[in-house]
Design a protein around this motif. Sequence first.
Motif, PDB file in Angstrom:
ATOM      1  N   ARG A   1      81.536  41.392  52.288  1.00  0.00           N
ATOM      2  CA  ARG A   1      82.930  41.354  51.843  1.00  0.00           C
ATOM      3  C   ARG A   1      83.460  39.923  51.948  1.00  0.00           C
ATOM      4  NH1 ARG A   1      85.539  47.098  54.022  1.00  0.00           N
ATOM      5  NH2 ARG A   1      84.034  48.453  52.921  1.00  0.00           N
ATOM      6  N   ASP A   2      84.398  39.673  52.871  1.00  0.00           N
ATOM      7  CA  ASP A   2      84.973  38.334  52.958  1.00  0.00           C
ATOM      8  C   ASP A   2      84.353  37.499  54.076  1.00  0.00           C
ATOM      9  OD1 ASP A   2      85.988  39.919  54.950  1.00  0.00           O
ATOM     10  OD2 ASP A   2      88.016  39.105  54.870  1.00  0.00           O
ATOM     11  N   VAL A   3      83.238  37.946  54.637  1.00  0.00           N
ATOM     12  CA  VAL A   3      82.568  37.218  55.714  1.00  0.00           C
ATOM     13  C   VAL A   3      81.247  36.643  55.208  1.00  0.00           C
ATOM     14  CG1 VAL A   3      81.505  37.393  57.992  1.00  0.00           C
ATOM     15  CG2 VAL A   3      83.609  38.664  57.496  1.00  0.00           C
ATOM     16  N   THR A   4      81.061  35.342  55.404  1.00  0.00           N
ATOM     17  CA  THR A   4      79.800  34.694  55.041  1.00  0.00           C
ATOM     18  C   THR A   4      78.930  34.613  56.283  1.00  0.00           C
ATOM     19  OG1 THR A   4      80.864  33.388  53.304  1.00  0.00           O
ATOM     20  CG2 THR A   4      78.725  32.610  54.115  1.00  0.00           C
ATOM     21  N   ALA A   5      77.878  35.420  56.332  1.00  0.00           N
ATOM     22  CA  ALA A   5      77.000  35.466  57.509  1.00  0.00           C
ATOM     23  C   ALA A   5      75.944  34.373  57.465  1.00  0.00           C
ATOM     24  CB  ALA A   5      76.331  36.838  57.606  1.00  0.00           C
ATOM     25  N   LEU A   6      75.438  34.063  56.280  1.00  0.00           N
ATOM     26  CA  LEU A   6      74.464  32.988  56.091  1.00  0.00           C
ATOM     27  C   LEU A   6      74.943  32.125  54.932  1.00  0.00           C
ATOM     28  CD1 LEU A   6      71.125  35.017  56.378  1.00  0.00           C
ATOM     29  CD2 LEU A   6      72.198  33.620  58.147  1.00  0.00           C
ATOM     30  N   ASP A   7      74.875  30.811  55.138  1.00  0.00           N
ATOM     31  CA  ASP A   7      75.474  29.901  54.166  1.00  0.00           C
ATOM     32  C   ASP A   7      74.512  28.765  53.834  1.00  0.00           C
ATOM     33  OD1 ASP A   7      77.196  28.542  52.530  1.00  0.00           O
ATOM     34  OD2 ASP A   7      78.615  27.965  54.086  1.00  0.00           O
ATOM     35  N   GLY A   8      73.581  29.031  52.923  1.00  0.00           N
ATOM     36  CA  GLY A   8      72.669  27.982  52.464  1.00  0.00           C
ATOM     37  C   GLY A   8      71.557  27.656  53.442  1.00  0.00           C
ATOM     38  N   VAL A   9      70.979  28.669  54.072  1.00  0.00           N
ATOM     39  CA  VAL A   9      69.907  28.454  55.052  1.00  0.00           C
ATOM     40  C   VAL A   9      68.595  28.134  54.342  1.00  0.00           C
ATOM     41  CG1 VAL A   9      68.474  29.573  56.809  1.00  0.00           C
ATOM     42  CG2 VAL A   9      70.957  29.895  56.826  1.00  0.00           C
ATOM     43  N   THR A  10      67.982  27.035  54.740  1.00  0.00           N
ATOM     44  CA  THR A  10      66.668  26.640  54.241  1.00  0.00           C
ATOM     45  C   THR A  10      65.763  26.338  55.425  1.00  0.00           C
ATOM     46  OG1 THR A  10      67.532  25.747  52.156  1.00  0.00           O
ATOM     47  CG2 THR A  10      65.403  24.923  52.899  1.00  0.00           C
ATOM     48  N   LEU A  11      64.622  27.018  55.489  1.00  0.00           N
ATOM     49  CA  LEU A  11      63.688  26.877  56.606  1.00  0.00           C
ATOM     50  C   LEU A  11      62.264  27.037  56.101  1.00  0.00           C
ATOM     51  CD1 LEU A  11      65.234  29.195  59.369  1.00  0.00           C
ATOM     52  CD2 LEU A  11      65.061  26.700  59.504  1.00  0.00           C
ATOM     53  N   ALA A  12      61.329  26.454  56.833  1.00  0.00           N
ATOM     54  CA  ALA A  12      59.903  26.719  56.607  1.00  0.00           C
ATOM     55  C   ALA A  12      59.245  26.836  57.974  1.00  0.00           C
ATOM     56  CB  ALA A  12      59.259  25.601  55.789  1.00  0.00           C
ATOM     57  N   LEU A  13      58.757  28.035  58.306  1.00  0.00           N
ATOM     58  CA  LEU A  13      58.118  28.279  59.597  1.00  0.00           C
ATOM     59  C   LEU A  13      56.610  28.336  59.398  1.00  0.00           C
ATOM     60  CD1 LEU A  13      60.451  31.012  61.156  1.00  0.00           C
ATOM     61  CD2 LEU A  13      60.789  28.533  60.972  1.00  0.00           C
ATOM     62  N   GLU A  14      55.901  27.517  60.151  1.00  0.00           N
ATOM     63  CA  GLU A  14      54.458  27.423  60.013  1.00  0.00           C
ATOM     64  C   GLU A  14      53.770  28.608  60.688  1.00  0.00           C
ATOM     65  OE1 GLU A  14      53.212  23.704  61.604  1.00  0.00           O
ATOM     66  OE2 GLU A  14      54.663  22.553  60.427  1.00  0.00           O
ATOM     67  N   PRO A  15      52.552  28.916  60.252  1.00  0.00           N
ATOM     68  CA  PRO A  15      51.804  30.003  60.899  1.00  0.00           C
ATOM     69  C   PRO A  15      51.425  29.642  62.333  1.00  0.00           C
ATOM     70  CG  PRO A  15      50.821  29.386  58.779  1.00  0.00           C
ATOM     71  CD  PRO A  15      51.812  28.325  59.129  1.00  0.00           C
ATOM     72  N   ASP A  16      51.276  30.675  63.149  1.00  0.00           N
ATOM     73  CA  ASP A  16      50.669  30.547  64.480  1.00  0.00           C
ATOM     74  C   ASP A  16      51.428  29.592  65.404  1.00  0.00           C
ATOM     75  OD1 ASP A  16      48.789  32.232  63.374  1.00  0.00           O
ATOM     76  OD2 ASP A  16      47.361  30.636  62.945  1.00  0.00           O
TER      77      ASP A  16
END
Length: 307
Positions: free
Chosen positions: A19-34
């Motif tokens: 609705r009017d709440v932004t919970a995530l705003d343009g999140v960019t991530l890269a998580l490596e294996p292991d």
Amino acid sequence: MRHPSEPAIEVRNLKKSFRDVTALDGVTLALEPDRIYGLLGRNGAGKTTLMSILTGQGFPSSGEVLIHGTDPYENDGTLARICFIRESQKYPEDFTPAQAFKAAALFFAHWDQELADGLVADFALPLTRRIKKLSRGQLSAVGVIIGMASRAEITVFDEPYLGLDAVARQIFYDRLVEDFARHPRTIVLSSHLIDEIANLLEHVVVIDEGRILLDEDADSLRGSAVAVTGNREIVEGFIDGYRVLHRDALGSLASVTIQGRLGQTQRSMAAELGLELSPVPLQQLVVRTTMAAQAEPPLENHQEALK
């Protein structure tokens, strides 16, 4: 089969609104294996929303999530490679822990019953008691055991160990590190008990108000902030040019937390000026960084500002 250099988890410009709440705003991530990641932040920062989307339990308003190159949402093949354990994990009330583990063994291809049995003994968990009769700590133990014994390629813990007492939490940390050394996988730990898990983490992600504030290797964060204490005027002159994360003052004394690494020259200068330099623990660094970000205007690139 995934390419060795392919991220285990890749997130691109992820946004989620309720609705009017932004919970995530343009999140960019890269998580490596292991690797073992810490996803840290205050209540309401967006951690659980992010974890839910990463594990296919929810979907973004916009942006993209890839788990080993594929979208996890409603993708049974990808979801079978993920184990997501919440603090408020639900099980059928008439199940026993033994039945919960049998169900998990059917779902997770790499389930290790020997590991599960060892953890049951470690946590003194009553296997035949109904789920609805278990204490909060015992319920937490059920989730922790499933999360570890699943040996899923991506295992996400959303604070399920909060119900454990201090001794049981330490058992969890010890067993997690031991098993990870033998069977590496991508593990994401979300916790308010930052100092407790600090030594487990290889990489730290800090989120606040739906934005990433920190995305750094744990080793690079250690020593990346310093508390400078002494005469206020001398402290202010010494810290000129550094990013200030926090200030405390009492009369002529001041203690200022700055972002930056101090070399031997700066440390020698501080000693000559009568200033005390103290390392900043990870928990305090997360708190100070979050508070400093709230006091500043939005930055297009948080990472550059933190270097």
